[in-house]
Every structure is written in C-alpha cells, then in structure tokens.
Design an enzyme around this catalytic site. Structure first.
Site, short mmCIF file in Angstrom:
data_model
loop_
_atom_site.label_atom_id
_atom_site.label_comp_id
_atom_site.label_asym_id
_atom_site.label_seq_id
_atom_site.Cartn_x
_atom_site.Cartn_y
_atom_site.Cartn_z
N MET A 22 44.51 40.93 43.87
CA MET A 22 43.85 39.63 44.04
C MET A 22 43.80 39.25 45.50
O MET A 22 44.85 39.15 46.16
CB MET A 22 44.59 38.55 43.23
CG MET A 22 44.45 38.71 41.73
SD MET A 22 45.41 37.47 40.83
CE MET A 22 47.07 38.12 41.03
N GLN A 75 43.50 49.05 46.47
CA GLN A 75 42.11 48.89 46.01
C GLN A 75 41.14 48.82 47.18
O GLN A 75 41.34 48.07 48.13
CB GLN A 75 41.97 47.63 45.16
CG GLN A 75 40.60 47.56 44.49
CD GLN A 75 40.38 46.29 43.70
OE1 GLN A 75 40.33 45.22 44.25
NE2 GLN A 75 40.22 46.43 42.40
N CYS A 104 34.60 42.65 41.47
CA CYS A 104 34.74 41.39 42.21
C CYS A 104 33.45 40.57 42.14
O CYS A 104 32.37 41.06 42.48
CB CYS A 104 35.10 41.65 43.66
SG CYS A 104 35.24 40.11 44.60
N LYS A 143 38.08 49.56 38.52
CA LYS A 143 38.16 48.24 37.89
C LYS A 143 36.74 47.68 37.81
O LYS A 143 36.02 47.65 38.81
CB LYS A 143 39.06 47.31 38.69
CG LYS A 143 39.30 45.97 38.00
CD LYS A 143 40.48 45.22 38.62
CE LYS A 143 40.90 44.06 37.74
NZ LYS A 143 40.11 42.86 37.93
N ASN A 204 42.15 43.47 30.88
CA ASN A 204 42.39 42.43 31.87
C ASN A 204 41.58 41.18 31.51
O ASN A 204 40.44 41.28 31.08
CB ASN A 204 41.98 42.98 33.25
CG ASN A 204 42.01 41.95 34.37
OD1 ASN A 204 41.04 41.78 35.09
ND2 ASN A 204 43.11 41.28 34.54
N GLY A 205 42.22 40.03 31.71
CA GLY A 205 41.53 38.75 31.46
C GLY A 205 42.31 37.85 30.52
O GLY A 205 42.60 38.25 29.40
N ASP A 206 42.70 36.68 31.02
CA ASP A 206 43.35 35.64 30.20
C ASP A 206 44.74 36.01 29.68
O ASP A 206 45.18 35.44 28.68
CB ASP A 206 42.46 35.24 29.01
CG ASP A 206 41.12 34.66 29.44
OD1 ASP A 206 40.99 34.31 30.63
OD2 ASP A 206 40.22 34.56 28.60
#
Length: 322
Positions: A22, A75, A104, A143, A204-206
């Site tokens: 991130m 990354q 992204c 990703k 990935n997510g939440d």
C-alpha cells in the site's frame, strides 16, 4: 483447515496471510510492526519501474529492507517492457518475490497507462509480464482487479494469460477500477479466478476481521488472503485471524497498554529511518488509525496533528492511553 503454508515458486511461506502493498503505508517501519504478528509475507509499497531505471534516490528509500525478516515481496509497476524488465532484475536482488501491480486505481498511475489501466490491454500486459518473468531471478506474482469497469470484467482471462506467461501466484481484488474502494468486494469473481488456474490464488478485498477472513476462504477456495486496509491501526489482525483459524476462538480485545507499546515502537522505527519532523508527521495518520473509535479520539487527533516533537508526542500518547 484454511491456515497453511503456502508455496510461491520456490519460496515457502510460514502461513497464507499476507500484508498487501500500500502506497504511503507499507514502509519499512510498518512492515516491521506487522511482522511481529507473524503474517506469512509482507509487501513493500509499489515502486515505479521508470524511477528504478533512472536511479531515483527517493525510490531507493522505498526499497529499503534493512534488518527486515524474510520473506519480502517487492511490488513494481509500469507498462514499458524494457523498464519493467530492468526493474525486475534490480528488485529480484533485494526481495524474495517480485510482484507486478496491475490493480492500482490511482488516477496519477492510470493516466500513464500503468496499474489497472493495463486491464484494458491484455496483449500489452502479457508482454510486460513476460519481460518481468524473463528478467527476474525470483518468483513473480501478479496483483490485479476484477476488471476496468462492469463492461470489462477480465480477471479470469488475465489470470489464465498470466499463468501461461510464467506467473507463480495471482492476487485478485474483487472490485473494478471504477469502483475504486467503494461498495463490496465481489467474492464470485475471486472464486472464478481460483477455479480457472492451477497456480496459487490469493483473495483480497474487505478482509477486516476473523469473520471476513473465514468467509473469503470458505466461499472462494483461495490458497491465501491478502489484507490491506484492515491492517490500518490494527497490525494485530494477523495474529487474531491466525488464532481464530487454528482454534475457532477469538483472542480477547487488545489491552490499551499493548496498543501503546506498539505505537511507541512504531514511532521509534520511523525515527530510525527518517528525520524527526518527517517521522512524526508520517505517524499522524497511523496514530489516527490506532486511536479510531476511542473516546475523545477526534480531539486527540487535532491535538497531535500540531506536534512535531517526539517526546511531546509520546507524552500525549501516554496521557491519552491512561
């Protein structure tokens, strides 16, 4: 049942819980803080392949892994085959895994044709992936998002292309680029990606707690999970999820003194890497996350946002956590 070792290429992870890359968050100090709670892998902030190619000094700071426990994923992003190939070779000397960002959604990344913009051009994306795989001395992961928008849901064909091009694992975020971080992550697309390839798939997510982690595993059948915003002010999330997956029980709430210990440690780690004023300003957002939903936290945040001295900041934190 869901918690297990995970093999990515020739790298074996102790477990399948991963800290997401991130921008502006997963710097060396924050990764070290998270490592204390034993994720299987941590990822650096994304690094521009062009900046690596041109030897940018600020970018070199983003790639600092001094004193960091392995394994580390680094990354890179870009849409030019040559610079991405160069960056892959460079980064694979520093990290255990090279990750390509094609997810992204940030406007400044997308406007250059990088990040999730590549989801609109599978031929170009494939050339970039092949260049990275060819030049990297380490396993390469990818990703990506569900797609660019609801008219361009491309995750499955992208995953299959990536597998053919030599990618060792795929992380899929269940939103399109146009959704950014709004709405809910789509677990159906993550499940479809998992069913469409043989390489490991990471969901990935939440993922913000024990229940959402379990749902991701249960519903999609993924090999691992990647946690992003769920770690904000909450590096303990890895320990908590691991414990829950192992025992079916939740750990008690984090004691205030433990929170204070981690924040103070976080400040010290920032100060080791940056000048005091930069480190203290950098910590403001983290302290806002650490203290979120606590009594009088908004007044406290207003107060600490004026402080630029480490001792004064620590004094205020001790007072607040009493």
């Amino acid at each position: 049942m869901y918690l297990k070792k995970l093999k990515i290429g020739n790298v074996e992870l102790e477990n399948n819980l991963i800290l997401a890359p991130m921008a502006g968050v997963t710097d060396l100090p924050f990764r070290k803080i998270c490592k204390e709670f034993r994720p299987g892998l941590v990822c650096t902030e994304m690094v521009s392949s062009k900046a690596i190619f041109y030897g940018d000094s600020k970018t070199k700071l983003l790639m600092n892994t001094n004193g960091e426990k392995r394994p580390i994923s680094m990354q890179i992003f870009g849409s030019d085959e040559e610079t991405m190939g160069y960056a892959a070779e460079y980064v694979s000397k520093l990290a255990d895994i090279v990750d390509i960002n094609m997810g992204c959604p940030a406007p400044k990344v997308v406007k250059n044709g990088d990040g999730s913009k590549l989801l609109l051009n599978i031929e170009k994306a494939e050339k970039v992936i092949r260049s990275v795989v060819k030049n990297s001395g380490k396993p390469v992961t990818l990703k990506l998002r569900k797609g660019w928008d609801l008219n361009n849901i491309v995750a499955v064909e992208f995953a299959q292309m990536a597998e053919r091009a030599g990618i060792s694992a795929i992380t899929i975020h269940g939103r399109t680029r146009t959704e950014m971080y709004s709405g809910k992550a789509d677990l159906d697309i993550i499940r479809k990606v998992k069913e469409s390839v043989k390489i490991p798939v990471i969901g990935n997510g939440d993922i913000i707690d024990e229940e959402s982690a379990t749902s991701m595993f249960e519903y999609t059948g993924v090999d691992g999970i990647m946690i992003g915003r769920g770690t904000f002010g909450n590096p303990w999330i890895f320990e908590r999820i691991r414990h829950f997956l192992e025992t079916g029980e939740k750990l008690p709430e984090i004691p205030l003194q433990e929170k204070l210990r981690v924040i103070k440690n976080h400040i010290e780690l920032e100060l080791q890497e940056k000048p005091e004023i930069t480190a203290i300003r950098e910590m403001r957002k983290h302290i806002a996350w650490y203290t979120k939903n606590m009594p009088n936290s908004s007044d406290f945040r207003n107060e600490i946002n004026k402080i630029e001295d480490k001792d004064k900041l620590v004094e205020k934190l001790i007072e607040f956590y009493k």
